[in-house]
Design a protein around this motif. Structure first.
Motif, PDB file in Angstrom:
ATOM      1  N   ALA A 245      20.541  25.964  36.901  1.00 14.77           N
ATOM      2  CA  ALA A 245      21.023  27.159  36.041  1.00 14.77           C
ATOM      3  C   ALA A 245      22.463  27.468  36.502  1.00 14.77           C
ATOM      4  N   ASP A 246      23.127  28.103  35.560  1.00 13.01           N
ATOM      5  CA  ASP A 246      24.448  28.754  35.374  1.00 13.01           C
ATOM      6  C   ASP A 246      24.329  30.125  36.159  1.00 13.01           C
ATOM      7  N   ILE A 247      24.834  30.039  37.313  1.00 14.71           N
ATOM      8  CA  ILE A 247      24.697  31.399  38.147  1.00 14.71           C
ATOM      9  C   ILE A 247      25.683  32.651  37.568  1.00 14.71           C
ATOM     10  N   THR A 248      26.084  32.295  36.584  1.00 14.12           N
ATOM     11  CA  THR A 248      27.055  33.372  36.014  1.00 14.12           C
ATOM     12  C   THR A 248      26.761  33.803  34.657  1.00 14.12           C
ATOM     13  N   SER A 249      25.481  33.253  34.499  1.00 14.78           N
ATOM     14  CA  SER A 249      24.959  33.538  32.981  1.00 14.78           C
ATOM     15  C   SER A 249      23.597  34.283  32.992  1.00 14.78           C
ATOM     16  N   TYR A 250      23.362  35.708  32.800  1.00 15.52           N
ATOM     17  CA  TYR A 250      22.258  36.142  32.835  1.00 15.52           C
ATOM     18  C   TYR A 250      21.532  36.412  31.637  1.00 15.52           C
ATOM     19  N   PRO A 251      20.166  36.385  31.526  1.00 20.59           N
ATOM     20  CA  PRO A 251      19.059  36.338  32.648  1.00 20.59           C
ATOM     21  C   PRO A 251      19.112  34.684  32.791  1.00 20.59           C
ATOM     22  N   LEU A 252      18.970  34.524  34.190  1.00 21.17           N
ATOM     23  CA  LEU A 252      18.308  33.106  34.652  1.00 21.17           C
ATOM     24  C   LEU A 252      17.140  32.627  34.028  1.00 21.17           C
ATOM     25  N   PRO A 253      17.148  31.354  33.508  1.00 15.37           N
ATOM     26  CA  PRO A 253      15.682  30.956  32.880  1.00 15.37           C
ATOM     27  C   PRO A 253      14.700  31.140  33.444  1.00 15.37           C
ATOM     28  N   GLY A 254      13.811  31.659  32.998  1.00 17.20           N
ATOM     29  CA  GLY A 254      12.286  31.876  33.891  1.00 17.20           C
ATOM     30  C   GLY A 254      12.561  32.679  35.137  1.00 17.20           C
ATOM     31  N   VAL A 255      13.453  33.555  35.268  1.00 20.80           N
ATOM     32  CA  VAL A 255      13.696  34.247  36.437  1.00 20.80           C
ATOM     33  C   VAL A 255      13.494  35.767  35.862  1.00 20.80           C
TER      34      VAL A 255
ATOM     35  N   GLU B  88      38.414  43.422  47.046  1.00 16.57           N
ATOM     36  CA  GLU B  88      37.676  43.007  46.007  1.00 16.57           C
ATOM     37  C   GLU B  88      36.261  42.932  46.181  1.00 16.57           C
ATOM     38  N   GLU B  89      35.505  42.947  47.367  1.00 17.58           N
ATOM     39  CA  GLU B  89      34.233  43.208  47.371  1.00 17.58           C
ATOM     40  C   GLU B  89      33.898  44.570  47.106  1.00 17.58           C
ATOM     41  N   GLN B  90      34.731  45.582  47.311  1.00 20.71           N
ATOM     42  CA  GLN B  90      34.822  47.039  46.941  1.00 20.71           C
ATOM     43  C   GLN B  90      34.879  47.233  45.439  1.00 20.71           C
ATOM     44  N   ARG B  91      35.894  46.548  44.768  1.00 22.89           N
ATOM     45  CA  ARG B  91      35.840  46.541  43.382  1.00 22.89           C
ATOM     46  C   ARG B  91      34.622  46.085  42.460  1.00 22.89           C
ATOM     47  N   LEU B  92      34.231  44.927  43.167  1.00 14.98           N
ATOM     48  CA  LEU B  92      32.870  44.445  42.443  1.00 14.98           C
ATOM     49  C   LEU B  92      31.754  44.768  42.779  1.00 14.98           C
ATOM     50  N   PHE B  93      31.569  45.617  43.940  1.00 16.28           N
ATOM     51  CA  PHE B  93      30.201  45.947  44.325  1.00 16.28           C
ATOM     52  C   PHE B  93      29.951  47.516  44.727  1.00 16.28           C
TER      53      PHE B  93
ATOM     54  N   ASP C  87      34.006  30.662  45.092  1.00 17.74           N
ATOM     55  CA  ASP C  87      34.482  29.299  44.527  1.00 17.74           C
ATOM     56  C   ASP C  87      34.945  29.626  43.018  1.00 17.74           C
ATOM     57  N   MET C  88      34.705  30.882  42.454  1.00 21.11           N
ATOM     58  CA  MET C  88      34.877  31.152  41.164  1.00 21.11           C
ATOM     59  C   MET C  88      36.000  32.016  41.139  1.00 21.11           C
ATOM     60  N   THR C  89      36.848  32.029  39.726  1.00 21.16           N
ATOM     61  CA  THR C  89      37.814  32.948  39.544  1.00 21.16           C
ATOM     62  C   THR C  89      37.864  33.409  38.333  1.00 21.16           C
ATOM     63  N   GLY C  90      38.569  34.454  37.729  1.00 20.82           N
ATOM     64  CA  GLY C  90      38.474  35.135  36.558  1.00 20.82           C
ATOM     65  C   GLY C  90      37.177  35.801  36.341  1.00 20.82           C
ATOM     66  N   GLN C  91      36.856  35.362  34.837  1.00 24.50           N
ATOM     67  CA  GLN C  91      35.724  35.858  34.153  1.00 24.50           C
ATOM     68  C   GLN C  91      34.301  35.506  34.955  1.00 24.50           C
ATOM     69  N   PRO C  92      34.189  33.991  35.296  1.00 22.45           N
ATOM     70  CA  PRO C  92      33.230  33.799  35.973  1.00 22.45           C
ATOM     71  C   PRO C  92      32.744  34.410  37.075  1.00 22.45           C
ATOM     72  N   ARG C  93      33.694  34.876  37.859  1.00 24.49           N
ATOM     73  CA  ARG C  93      33.300  35.523  39.063  1.00 24.49           C
ATOM     74  C   ARG C  93      32.775  36.920  38.898  1.00 24.49           C
ATOM     75  N   ALA C  94      33.708  37.320  37.707  1.00 26.25           N
ATOM     76  CA  ALA C  94      33.056  38.794  37.148  1.00 26.25           C
ATOM     77  C   ALA C  94      31.507  38.768  36.710  1.00 26.25           C
ATOM     78  N   ASP C  95      31.351  37.815  35.956  1.00 32.26           N
ATOM     79  CA  ASP C  95      29.992  37.418  35.443  1.00 32.26           C
ATOM     80  C   ASP C  95      28.966  37.318  36.363  1.00 32.26           C
ATOM     81  N   MET C  96      29.326  36.648  37.666  1.00 33.77           N
ATOM     82  CA  MET C  96      28.275  36.412  38.539  1.00 33.77           C
ATOM     83  C   MET C  96      28.023  37.741  39.219  1.00 33.77           C
ATOM     84  N   ALA C  97      29.249  38.542  39.424  1.00 32.41           N
ATOM     85  CA  ALA C  97      28.866  39.597  40.097  1.00 32.41           C
ATOM     86  C   ALA C  97      27.874  40.567  39.065  1.00 32.41           C
ATOM     87  N   ARG C  98      28.094  40.516  38.216  1.00 34.33           N
ATOM     88  CA  ARG C  98      27.217  41.407  36.946  1.00 34.33           C
ATOM     89  C   ARG C  98      25.927  40.725  37.175  1.00 34.33           C
ATOM     90  N   LEU C  99      25.749  39.554  37.138  1.00 34.73           N
ATOM     91  CA  LEU C  99      24.295  39.111  37.519  1.00 34.73           C
ATOM     92  C   LEU C  99      23.403  39.612  38.848  1.00 34.73           C
TER      93      LEU C  99
END
Length: 201
Positions: free
Chosen positions: A94-104, A173-178, A119-131
């Motif tokens: 699965a794509d770990i930037t996309s919530y919800p993960l299928p079957g999880v 950045e860890e503080q901004r994300l979490f 390993d991600m930049t830009g919107q994918p990094r923000a999307d993974m943090a949101r997940l």
């Protein structure tokens, strides 16, 4: 990197990050910071060939490992079979930037990321943090290992170690994300890397 490149590196056995169970995780288990009793549901994001997932399954945790590299997941499943951990770990592509993960469903007591978010930049990094936020509940422990530096503080090119060729988490950045929802502790790591142990408030 693209999935085909990850699959090629895994197929050739030259993925440089595929080095076995991370010592930081072993330390957290041995110290009792994370334990299966009363809270053993684990989400391993970017699980690769499953070293951490199978290690935790062998110690009583119930683990879901997620990656988008099919070759890595095939090896993770084989590792689980070889170590008798099939009943305690499940692997899905699965794509770990996309919530919800299928079957999880639901939330997790422990979330792991050893080298995916950085390993991600830009919107994918923000999307993974949101997940990660959405799969956490109060008390969830999130373990994040990453390359950690400002680009200008690392060499332009380096054959061993971190360079500007890598993407990385920049200080703060860890503080901004979490930081709004997690208490963040940094544990000792080599130069230009970081391991954070975060607890959801």
């Amino acid at each position: 990197m693209r999935p085909w490149l990850y699959n090629t590196l895994y197929r050739l056995g030259i993925a440089p990050w595929d080095t076995g169970v991370r010592p930081h995780l072993v330390d957290l288990v041995d110290s009792g910071r994370i334990k299966p009793e009363g809270g053993g549901r684990v989400l391993d994001l970017g699980c690769g060939t499953g070293a951490e997932s199978v290690y935790l399954a062998g110690r009583g945790f119930d683990v879901v490992g997620v990656d988008y590299a099919r070759v890595a997941l095939d090896r993770a499943r084989a590792r689980a079979r070889q170590q008798g951990a099939e009943d305690r770990c499940r692997f899905l592509q699965a794509d770990i930037t996309s919530y919800p993960l299928p079957g999880v469903d639901g939330t997790f007591d422990v979330i792991l990321d050893f080298g995916a978010l950085d390993d991600m930049t830009g919107q994918p990094r923000a999307d993974m943090a949101r997940l990660i936020h959405r799969y956490a509940h109060p008390g969830t422990v999130f373990v994040l290992w990453c390359f950690y530096a400002r680009k200008e503080d690392v060499p332009r090119v380096r054959f061993a170690g971190v360079s500007r060729m890598h993407s990385m988490i920049e200080p703060g950045e860890e503080q901004r994300l979490f930081g709004r929802e997690f208490s963040i502790e940094r544990v000792e790591s080599p130069e230009h890397t970081a391991c954070f142990v975060m607890t959801k408030r």
